[in-house]
Write an enzyme that holds these catalytic residues in place. Sequence first.
Site, PDB file in Angstrom:
ATOM      1  N   PHE A 116      -3.106 -10.694 -10.410  1.00 42.65           N
ATOM      2  CA  PHE A 116      -3.881  -9.962  -9.395  1.00 42.65           C
ATOM      3  C   PHE A 116      -3.315  -8.573  -9.125  1.00 42.65           C
ATOM      4  O   PHE A 116      -4.003  -7.693  -8.602  1.00 42.65           O
ATOM      5  CB  PHE A 116      -3.946 -10.774  -8.096  1.00 42.65           C
ATOM      6  CG  PHE A 116      -2.728 -10.680  -7.214  1.00 42.65           C
ATOM      7  CD1 PHE A 116      -2.636  -9.720  -6.221  1.00 42.65           C
ATOM      8  CD2 PHE A 116      -1.667 -11.561  -7.372  1.00 42.65           C
ATOM      9  CE1 PHE A 116      -1.517  -9.632  -5.405  1.00 42.65           C
ATOM     10  CE2 PHE A 116      -0.550 -11.491  -6.557  1.00 42.65           C
ATOM     11  CZ  PHE A 116      -0.472 -10.514  -5.573  1.00 42.65           C
ATOM     12  N   LYS A 117      -2.068  -8.350  -9.502  1.00 36.05           N
ATOM     13  CA  LYS A 117      -1.436  -7.050  -9.226  1.00 36.05           C
ATOM     14  C   LYS A 117      -2.177  -5.906  -9.905  1.00 36.05           C
ATOM     15  O   LYS A 117      -2.134  -4.772  -9.435  1.00 36.05           O
ATOM     16  CB  LYS A 117       0.013  -7.053  -9.706  1.00 36.05           C
ATOM     17  CG  LYS A 117       0.863  -8.180  -9.176  1.00 36.05           C
ATOM     18  CD  LYS A 117       1.319  -7.952  -7.767  1.00 36.05           C
ATOM     19  CE  LYS A 117       2.197  -9.107  -7.308  1.00 36.05           C
ATOM     20  NZ  LYS A 117       2.673  -8.971  -5.950  1.00 36.05           N
ATOM     21  N   ASP A 118      -2.858  -6.198 -11.032  1.00 33.97           N
ATOM     22  CA  ASP A 118      -3.590  -5.135 -11.724  1.00 33.97           C
ATOM     23  C   ASP A 118      -4.669  -4.522 -10.833  1.00 33.97           C
ATOM     24  O   ASP A 118      -5.030  -3.357 -11.001  1.00 33.97           O
ATOM     25  CB  ASP A 118      -4.275  -5.684 -12.987  1.00 33.97           C
ATOM     26  CG  ASP A 118      -3.279  -6.063 -14.076  1.00 33.97           C
ATOM     27  OD1 ASP A 118      -2.253  -5.371 -14.211  1.00 33.97           O
ATOM     28  OD2 ASP A 118      -3.528  -7.058 -14.782  1.00 33.97           O
ATOM     29  N   MET A 121      -2.786  -1.948  -8.913  1.00 37.17           N
ATOM     30  CA  MET A 121      -1.890  -1.081  -9.687  1.00 37.17           C
ATOM     31  C   MET A 121      -2.664  -0.129 -10.591  1.00 37.17           C
ATOM     32  O   MET A 121      -2.255   1.012 -10.798  1.00 37.17           O
ATOM     33  CB  MET A 121      -0.963  -1.963 -10.510  1.00 37.17           C
ATOM     34  CG  MET A 121       0.404  -1.400 -10.656  1.00 37.17           C
ATOM     35  SD  MET A 121       1.284  -1.189  -9.104  1.00 37.17           S
ATOM     36  CE  MET A 121       2.090  -2.762  -8.932  1.00 37.17           C
TER      37      MET A 121
END
Length: 502
Positions: A116-118, A121
């Site tokens: 989920f960080k994408d 980011m």
Amino acid sequence: MHYISTRGAAPRAKFCDILLAGLAPDGGLYLPEQYPQISATRLGELRAVYRSEGYAALAFEILSLYIDDIPSADLRALCEKTYTEQVFGTREIVPLRRLEDGLWIEALSNGPTLAFKDMAMQLLGNLFEYELGRRGEELNILGATSGDTGSAAEYAMRGKRGIRVFMTSPHGRMSPFQQAQMFSLQDENIHNIAIEGVFDDCQDIVKAVSNDHAFKARYRIGTVNSINWARLLAQVVYYFAGYFQATELVPTLPAAQGSLPPEGAGSTWDGPAANRDSQQVSFTVPSGNFGNVCAGHVARQMGLPIARLVVATNENDVLDEFFRTGVYQVRGAQHTYETSSPSMDISKASNFERFVFDLTGRDGAATRALFEEVARGGRFDLSADARFADAAARFGFVSGKSTHADRLATIRDTWERFGDMVDTHTADGIKVAREQRGDVDVPMIVLETALPIKFEATIIEALGRPPERPAGFEGIEQLPKRVTVLPADVQQVKDYIAAHCA
Ligand SMILES: N[C@@H](CCOP(=O)(O)O)C(=O)O
């Protein structure tokens, strides 16, 4: 829109300044001066935007409420460049899938690094490039990762002009796939530093370096962790997208109960504005650094009709302990356990400070005092404080915990009954979501953390078979690795940065 610090002693600042600054100069975290309020009518309009124009347009609408120092056309272009079907795999970008009656999973892991960080980011990479280009400046990003932030940041910053990444991670504690995603990158602007310690040591180093104002200014240090407000802001968008999908897929939902402003409160009432005559949804969020669920808190404060925000922890259960008891007791390295959901092996959740700031009525001095108490004695206790009851009653927070055995059982059950293979962190979320659902008529959305391939060994332990490996990731564990191991020592990390910024 101006931003203020949770410690109350930093000058007000604009978005682009805090984007590059990361941590506030008084050691606090930035938050907007007020949360913009979304009326029920506006919520309906945003729903139409998402439905007809897609996720990028929705992101632009939400971001515009918080960013007034980037021209609208540029901000829209940045959103359109970021949230494409090509990068995130579907038109919805964050499609919702049904697991069982009333329980949904929001897919957030179809970006370049499968976590989920994408979602945030990728936007951050474009925002940095835009703002640095506008100023003609460079930035050296210092980050800390327990597994997913690192690769997401490195993939987002690869090849970006004027940006170097120095990413610290706990030596030997991430999964082999997570390590390979980061350490196999050979780009000159990417530096991996494995710290002999736990994630909290890495995060402490990032904060210590950021609090050395002379070093920070000289080496132009920025951050990509969720201490950077831009990370949270980007994450707020998928709460709205999840809400719209759930309330469209389930046409008849109960209206919000008991959430109207108290009589006579008038404009001073600071509860979520759009909880009037609206459908409700709850979210369960696997939580380590409290950034993801804090974005949900922000969405709720804006008026998104969220009934419950469920914090799901693994064996590192500091946050669960707080929401159950009112005692916030951080753990030392020895009691920060290495688990099979390693991205949540965190005992000092930095974003928790943002929530505490709101819990104390946005009292910077009180927030500072509480976190100074933590710095001195490792804990604070709000169990006898009336404000603690607000955590659940006013802010909707509840919590639960999941262990290795729970994780295995959930992965197995989810696969056998629904043919859905989930990663270890999402499994923690599903387990806790079922326990904390509350009103069964309110849909519960579990936020997906990552794809199962990132935690192959545990999937094999649970299912006796490996997860699917997406194209492009074949054999990455065997690629040559580029990483420097350092002790958990602030000066040595500073020396490393100085040597590599020359
Ligand atoms: N779980 C994270 C830890 C860092 O969290 P962040 O949201 O502050 O970047 C990770 O996987 O690295």
